[in-house]
Write a protein that holds these residues in place. Sequence first.
Motif, PDB file in Angstrom:
ATOM      1  N   LEU A  55       0.824  -1.211   0.000  1.00 28.81           N
ATOM      2  CA  LEU A  55       0.000   0.000   0.000  1.00 28.81           C
ATOM      3  C   LEU A  55       0.857   1.259   0.000  1.00 28.81           C
ATOM      4  O   LEU A  55       0.495   2.271  -0.614  1.00 28.81           O
ATOM      5  N   SER A  56       2.016   1.207   0.648  1.00 19.97           N
ATOM      6  CA  SER A  56       2.895   2.380   0.678  1.00 19.97           C
ATOM      7  C   SER A  56       3.357   2.749  -0.729  1.00 19.97           C
ATOM      8  O   SER A  56       3.464   3.934  -1.062  1.00 19.97           O
ATOM      9  N   VAL A  57       3.623   1.762  -1.565  1.00 18.96           N
ATOM     10  CA  VAL A  57       4.029   2.023  -2.948  1.00 18.96           C
ATOM     11  C   VAL A  57       2.881   2.652  -3.726  1.00 18.96           C
ATOM     12  O   VAL A  57       3.060   3.619  -4.467  1.00 18.96           O
ATOM     13  N   VAL A  58       1.693   2.093  -3.561  1.00 19.13           N
ATOM     14  CA  VAL A  58       0.526   2.613  -4.279  1.00 19.13           C
ATOM     15  C   VAL A  58       0.249   4.063  -3.887  1.00 19.13           C
ATOM     16  O   VAL A  58      -0.078   4.897  -4.737  1.00 19.13           O
ATOM     17  N   VAL A  59       0.404   4.376  -2.602  1.00 18.85           N
ATOM     18  CA  VAL A  59       0.159   5.740  -2.128  1.00 18.85           C
ATOM     19  C   VAL A  59       1.214   6.709  -2.661  1.00 18.85           C
ATOM     20  O   VAL A  59       0.888   7.789  -3.162  1.00 18.85           O
ATOM     21  N   LEU A  60       2.486   6.320  -2.588  1.00 16.38           N
ATOM     22  CA  LEU A  60       3.562   7.226  -3.017  1.00 16.38           C
ATOM     23  C   LEU A  60       3.585   7.421  -4.529  1.00 16.38           C
ATOM     24  O   LEU A  60       3.950   8.495  -5.015  1.00 16.38           O
ATOM     25  N   TYR A  61       3.213   6.384  -5.280  1.00 14.39           N
ATOM     26  CA  TYR A  61       3.314   6.441  -6.738  1.00 14.39           C
ATOM     27  C   TYR A  61       1.944   6.301  -7.406  1.00 14.39           C
ATOM     28  O   TYR A  61       1.843   5.749  -8.505  1.00 14.39           O
ATOM     29  N   TYR A  62       0.908   6.814  -6.778  1.00 14.10           N
ATOM     30  CA  TYR A  62      -0.447   6.584  -7.283  1.00 14.10           C
ATOM     31  C   TYR A  62      -0.635   7.105  -8.706  1.00 14.10           C
ATOM     32  O   TYR A  62      -1.380   6.525  -9.505  1.00 14.10           O
TER      33      TYR A  62
END
Length: 261
Positions: A55-62
């Motif tokens: 989820l951290s990746v999705v949030v940072l690179y949405y």
Amino acid sequence: MDILKVIILAIIEGLTEYLPVSSTGHLIIASSFFGIAQEDFTKLFTIVIQLGTILSVVVLYYKRFLQSVDFYFKLLVAFIPAVVFGLLLSSYIDTLLESPLTVAVSLVLGGLVLLKVDNWFGDSENTEISYSTAFKIGIFQCLAMIPGVSRSGASIVGGMSQKLSRTAAAEFSFFLAVPTMLGATLKKSYDYYMAGFTLTGEQINFLIIGNVVGFLVALFAIKTFIGFLSKHGFKIFGYYRIIVGLAILVIHYFISPLTVI
């Protein structure tokens, strides 16, 4: 397992998942130290808390995840090797996950590679990822089925071997983690259920807390790693891996066998 162990393991996962130092290896060593490595819930926990780091990746690179359908097809192509090898080698991988010595040797060998990778491939300015490049990165990622190799490290080196810049290779490794870790989580959860295990209320709370902590720590780790990597390269991670791997080997052979560490 108790709440303190949950938080410590989640911090380790968040810090190491996207660094080329092997999150799985660190979790095996930490859970072995706590004496819970062979518990079935521990094996499930160390996989499922990866959802938070996803989820951290999705949030940072949405924005990247919204850019094009082509982006998803490339991730799918890169993900296919992990599906094939993961299904074929599932039982063997589970056995390796109980071996701190495998982790130690992999850390040292991977560290030696990271000491040289900048010299081998340099840091190009290429950021374009073709389908062929995506597939080859997926093949490299499969090396991380050996505990201690590092999924992010293997896929980043794979990207650099295809003439990608360090930053582009690292970011694609982050993106590839999403389907890879989601697939691993679903499979492990299914296996856990089919083995006849059920989760208690306390264990569900542990999984929720682990994911939240892993998410928050991973946000920090990703942003810090990209900035550091673009300026300094991989050598410090190579030295770190070698020191940790050798320390584990020394402890095992000269102090105490790795049954409780």
